[in-house]
Design a protein around this motif. Structure first.
Motif, PDB file in Angstrom:
ATOM      1  N   ALA A  71       0.818  -1.211   0.000  1.00  0.00           N
ATOM      2  CA  ALA A  71       0.000   0.000   0.000  1.00  0.00           C
ATOM      3  C   ALA A  71       0.855   1.265   0.000  1.00  0.00           C
ATOM      4  O   ALA A  71       0.508   2.264  -0.640  1.00  0.00           O
ATOM      5  CB  ALA A  71      -0.928  -0.009   1.217  1.00  0.00           C
ATOM      6  N   MET A  72       1.983   1.226   0.682  1.00  0.00           N
ATOM      7  CA  MET A  72       2.814   2.421   0.831  1.00  0.00           C
ATOM      8  C   MET A  72       3.889   2.538  -0.238  1.00  0.00           C
ATOM      9  O   MET A  72       4.239   3.641  -0.654  1.00  0.00           O
ATOM     10  CB  MET A  72       3.467   2.420   2.213  1.00  0.00           C
ATOM     11  N   SER A  73       4.431   1.396  -0.683  1.00  0.00           N
ATOM     12  CA  SER A  73       5.618   1.448  -1.549  1.00  0.00           C
ATOM     13  C   SER A  73       5.456   0.721  -2.873  1.00  0.00           C
ATOM     14  O   SER A  73       6.352   0.815  -3.723  1.00  0.00           O
ATOM     15  CB  SER A  73       6.822   0.850  -0.802  1.00  0.00           C
ATOM     16  N   GLY A  74       4.385  -0.022  -3.047  1.00  0.00           N
ATOM     17  CA  GLY A  74       4.240  -0.777  -4.281  1.00  0.00           C
ATOM     18  C   GLY A  74       5.124  -2.013  -4.292  1.00  0.00           C
ATOM     19  O   GLY A  74       5.408  -2.605  -3.241  1.00  0.00           O
ATOM     20  N   TYR A  75       5.612  -2.371  -5.476  1.00  0.00           N
ATOM     21  CA  TYR A  75       6.360  -3.616  -5.656  1.00  0.00           C
ATOM     22  C   TYR A  75       7.769  -3.335  -6.152  1.00  0.00           C
ATOM     23  O   TYR A  75       7.997  -2.401  -6.941  1.00  0.00           O
ATOM     24  CB  TYR A  75       5.638  -4.521  -6.661  1.00  0.00           C
ATOM     25  N   PRO A  76       8.742  -4.140  -5.718  1.00  0.00           N
ATOM     26  CA  PRO A  76      10.136  -3.905  -6.129  1.00  0.00           C
ATOM     27  C   PRO A  76      10.384  -4.361  -7.567  1.00  0.00           C
ATOM     28  O   PRO A  76       9.776  -5.325  -8.037  1.00  0.00           O
ATOM     29  CB  PRO A  76      10.930  -4.758  -5.139  1.00  0.00           C
ATOM     30  N   THR A  77      11.247  -3.665  -8.251  1.00  0.00           N
ATOM     31  CA  THR A  77      11.665  -4.109  -9.582  1.00  0.00           C
ATOM     32  C   THR A  77      12.910  -4.993  -9.495  1.00  0.00           C
ATOM     33  O   THR A  77      13.191  -5.753 -10.427  1.00  0.00           O
ATOM     34  CB  THR A  77      11.964  -2.903 -10.491  1.00  0.00           C
ATOM     35  N   GLU A  78      13.644  -4.874  -8.389  1.00  0.00           N
ATOM     36  CA  GLU A  78      14.776  -5.759  -8.142  1.00  0.00           C
ATOM     37  C   GLU A  78      14.450  -6.616  -6.928  1.00  0.00           C
ATOM     38  O   GLU A  78      14.193  -6.088  -5.836  1.00  0.00           O
ATOM     39  CB  GLU A  78      16.050  -4.952  -7.889  1.00  0.00           C
ATOM     40  N   LEU A  79      14.470  -7.920  -7.108  1.00  0.00           N
ATOM     41  CA  LEU A  79      14.070  -8.830  -6.048  1.00  0.00           C
ATOM     42  C   LEU A  79      15.232  -9.082  -5.087  1.00  0.00           C
ATOM     43  O   LEU A  79      16.399  -9.173  -5.508  1.00  0.00           O
ATOM     44  CB  LEU A  79      13.604 -10.156  -6.643  1.00  0.00           C
ATOM     45  N   PRO A  80      14.937  -9.202  -3.797  1.00  0.00           N
ATOM     46  CA  PRO A  80      16.002  -9.473  -2.826  1.00  0.00           C
ATOM     47  C   PRO A  80      16.538 -10.893  -2.993  1.00  0.00           C
ATOM     48  O   PRO A  80      15.782 -11.825  -3.296  1.00  0.00           O
ATOM     49  CB  PRO A  80      15.287  -9.315  -1.480  1.00  0.00           C
ATOM     50  N   LEU A  81      17.844 -11.031  -2.796  1.00  0.00           N
ATOM     51  CA  LEU A  81      18.469 -12.341  -2.892  1.00  0.00           C
ATOM     52  C   LEU A  81      19.016 -12.743  -1.534  1.00  0.00           C
ATOM     53  O   LEU A  81      19.581 -11.920  -0.807  1.00  0.00           O
ATOM     54  CB  LEU A  81      19.609 -12.336  -3.919  1.00  0.00           C
ATOM     55  N   GLY A  82      18.840 -14.017  -1.182  1.00  0.00           N
ATOM     56  CA  GLY A  82      19.370 -14.532   0.063  1.00  0.00           C
ATOM     57  C   GLY A  82      20.834 -14.902  -0.073  1.00  0.00           C
ATOM     58  O   GLY A  82      21.441 -14.765  -1.147  1.00  0.00           O
ATOM     59  N   GLU A  83      21.426 -15.375   1.017  1.00  0.00           N
ATOM     60  CA  GLU A  83      22.836 -15.763   0.998  1.00  0.00           C
ATOM     61  C   GLU A  83      23.087 -16.922   0.040  1.00  0.00           C
ATOM     62  O   GLU A  83      24.207 -17.097  -0.441  1.00  0.00           O
ATOM     63  CB  GLU A  83      23.276 -16.147   2.414  1.00  0.00           C
ATOM     64  N   ASP A  84      22.042 -17.713  -0.229  1.00  0.00           N
ATOM     65  CA  ASP A  84      22.191 -18.835  -1.157  1.00  0.00           C
ATOM     66  C   ASP A  84      22.015 -18.420  -2.605  1.00  0.00           C
ATOM     67  O   ASP A  84      22.088 -19.249  -3.516  1.00  0.00           O
ATOM     68  CB  ASP A  84      21.198 -19.949  -0.814  1.00  0.00           C
ATOM     69  N   GLY A  85      21.759 -17.135  -2.845  1.00  0.00           N
ATOM     70  CA  GLY A  85      21.601 -16.651  -4.204  1.00  0.00           C
ATOM     71  C   GLY A  85      20.194 -16.756  -4.754  1.00  0.00           C
ATOM     72  O   GLY A  85      19.936 -16.328  -5.890  1.00  0.00           O
ATOM     73  N   HIS A  86      19.280 -17.313  -3.991  1.00  0.00           N
ATOM     74  CA  HIS A  86      17.900 -17.455  -4.442  1.00  0.00           C
ATOM     75  C   HIS A  86      17.076 -16.251  -4.011  1.00  0.00           C
ATOM     76  O   HIS A  86      17.410 -15.542  -3.064  1.00  0.00           O
ATOM     77  CB  HIS A  86      17.281 -18.727  -3.857  1.00  0.00           C
ATOM     78  N   VAL A  87      15.977 -16.042  -4.718  1.00  0.00           N
ATOM     79  CA  VAL A  87      15.069 -14.946  -4.402  1.00  0.00           C
ATOM     80  C   VAL A  87      14.481 -15.154  -3.013  1.00  0.00           C
ATOM     81  O   VAL A  87      14.049 -16.247  -2.652  1.00  0.00           O
ATOM     82  CB  VAL A  87      13.942 -14.865  -5.450  1.00  0.00           C
ATOM     83  N   GLY A  88      14.468 -14.075  -2.212  1.00  0.00           N
ATOM     84  CA  GLY A  88      13.905 -14.143  -0.871  1.00  0.00           C
ATOM     85  C   GLY A  88      12.457 -13.682  -0.838  1.00  0.00           C
ATOM     86  O   GLY A  88      11.872 -13.298  -1.863  1.00  0.00           O
ATOM     87  N   GLU A  89      11.872 -13.693   0.333  1.00  0.00           N
ATOM     88  CA  GLU A  89      10.482 -13.262   0.507  1.00  0.00           C
ATOM     89  C   GLU A  89      10.360 -11.783   0.125  1.00  0.00           C
ATOM     90  O   GLU A  89      11.199 -10.961   0.504  1.00  0.00           O
ATOM     91  CB  GLU A  89      10.049 -13.477   1.953  1.00  0.00           C
ATOM     92  N   ASN A  90       9.302 -11.452  -0.610  1.00  0.00           N
ATOM     93  CA  ASN A  90       9.109 -10.073  -1.041  1.00  0.00           C
ATOM     94  C   ASN A  90       7.642  -9.824  -1.356  1.00  0.00           C
ATOM     95  O   ASN A  90       6.809 -10.741  -1.343  1.00  0.00           O
ATOM     96  CB  ASN A  90      10.003  -9.739  -2.240  1.00  0.00           C
ATOM     97  N   ALA A  91       7.327  -8.581  -1.663  1.00  0.00           N
ATOM     98  CA  ALA A  91       5.933  -8.133  -1.772  1.00  0.00           C
ATOM     99  C   ALA A  91       5.188  -8.729  -2.955  1.00  0.00           C
ATOM    100  O   ALA A  91       3.948  -8.700  -2.976  1.00  0.00           O
ATOM    101  CB  ALA A  91       5.891  -6.605  -1.861  1.00  0.00           C
TER     102      ALA A  91
END
Length: 394
Positions: A71-91
């Motif tokens: 509601a406040m920020s919308g959605y990211p265009t760059e997804l967060p990556l975990g230490e294992d290189g995989h996509v992490g939890e995101n909006a």
């Protein structure tokens, strides 16, 4: 005169059909609010609230915070990556209709907590009215008890929390009612909104496809060509919107796998990073939970589903409701990893209440309803309440 008076009284009752669902909704919200308020007073300091939070703060924990981020920020265009290189939890795991409507309410001065809860409560009221009409169409004579089972079910507190469930159930009930009444024009509108509120477009497309096959098998000559084309078009429309959020995520992030990777990040907490192979999450999940006993649990779940959908008590329920139940359960079997949120993910099978409403005698109905109410604080305590070590995401 007596017959005319009785006929007139029945006509007035039909005109005021909304009184019963309205009364049921009011009672159910009082019950759920009482349980939530009582347990909020026992909530310790958590990542979402101070100790002993007020009811609004307690009602907007967990994934409600993700909706707040959207509601406040919308959605990211760059997804967060975990230490294992995989996509992490995101909006991107949270669809936009609910948080955007809450954002509109915030523009008139409401805080996020108030906007989210107000939206859910209002949607739950509208859902009660539409679901009552749906039950009256699917199983005439069962609508009152069926609606009571839904509004007082163990998961009923979710209907007033900062989650998209009550809004999705409203849209789903409207779509099922439009299908039942052949009000096709409504489906063209409701399907996209529903599919961008909670995942459901693919299941609805499957349900329409199953109905096409049933109509074709039962009476091919009585299945007009125009209606065939309408169903094919609506099925394709629903399937398209079932993939709509994946397409949007792909366009925004530039990665075809971004949405799927986002969804998989939630189950990696349990089983590590694994690829999604349809119809394997349940065997994998049940083995993770119950070890070598998982085949028995899977067999038990399948038996309950078959008894619910194929028993003699189900045949009096309109076929649209039964086909939706089959389609949605097949959808969950294909993609969902069983964990504590499974109870919430089962809320769209609310038309099953029309089947359960056939239970007799009166004492059995009373016991069933009492069990539903008694399980509300159980769900709140074990799935919503935070104890500092909590992993039971609601």
């Amino acid at each position: 005169m007596a017959l005319a008076s009785l006929t007139e009284q029945r006509a007035r009752t039909r005109e005021r059909w909304w009184l019963w669902p309205l009364a049921l909704w009011a009672v159910s919200r009082l019950v759920s609010t009482a349980f939530l308020g009582a347990l909020a007073g026992r909530q310790e300091l958590s990542a979402w609230t101070p100790a002993r939070p007020d009811l609004l703060d307690y009602s907007t924990m967990w994934d409600a915070h993700w909706y707040y981020i959207v509601a406040m920020s919308g959605y990211p265009t760059e997804l967060p990556l975990g230490e294992d290189g995989h996509v992490g939890e995101n909006a991107w795991a949270f669809m936009p209709v609910y948080p955007m409507l809450a954002r509109v309410l915030m523009l008139v001065g409401l805080p996020w907590e108030g906007a989210a809860v107000l939206l859910s409560v209002a949607a739950s009221l509208a859902f009660a009215l539409v679901a009552y009409r749906l039950f009256a169409e699917l199983a005439p004579g069962r609508e009152r008890f069926a609606l009571a089972l839904v509004l007082l079910s163990p998961l009923a507190p979710v209907l007033q929390l900062g989650y998209a469930e009550s809004l999705f159930l409203l849209l789903l009930a409207g779509a099922l009612l439009a299908w039942r009444l052949h009000a096709w024009e409504w489906l063209w509108v409701l399907i996209p909104i529903m599919s961008l509120t909670r995942p459901g477009g693919l299941a609805f497309a499957l349900a329409l496809g199953l109905w096409f096959l049933v109509r074709w098998y039962r009476d091919r000559s009585g299945f007009p060509v125009a209606e065939r084309r309408m169903l094919v078009g609506l099925g394709a429309w629903s399937a398209l919107w079932g993939f709509g959020w994946l397409i949007a995520c792909t366009i925004a992030t530039g990665s075809l796998t971004s949405y799927l990777e986002t969804e998989l990040s939630w189950r990696s907490t349990y089983i590590g990073r694994q690829e999604l192979v349809p119809f394997t999450p349940w065997p994998i999940g049940l083995e993770w939970w119950f070890g070598a006993w998982w085949p028995l649990w899977l067999a038990g779940i399948l038996l309950v589903a078959v008894l619910l959908l194929a028993g003699p008590w189900a045949t009096a329920v309109g076929i649209e409701g039964r086909l939706w139940l089959i389609a949605y359960l097949v959808y969950l079997a294909a993609v969902w990893f069983p964990q504590s949120s499974t109870w919430r993910l089962l809320m769209p099978i609310f038309p099953a209440a029309a089947i359960l409403a056939a239970v007799r005698p009166a004492w059995a109905r009373a016991m069933l309803l009492a069990a539903c109410i008694a399980l509300q604080p159980v769900w709140i305590w074990f799935c919503w309440h935070v104890d500092g070590r909590d992993w039971t995401v609601p």
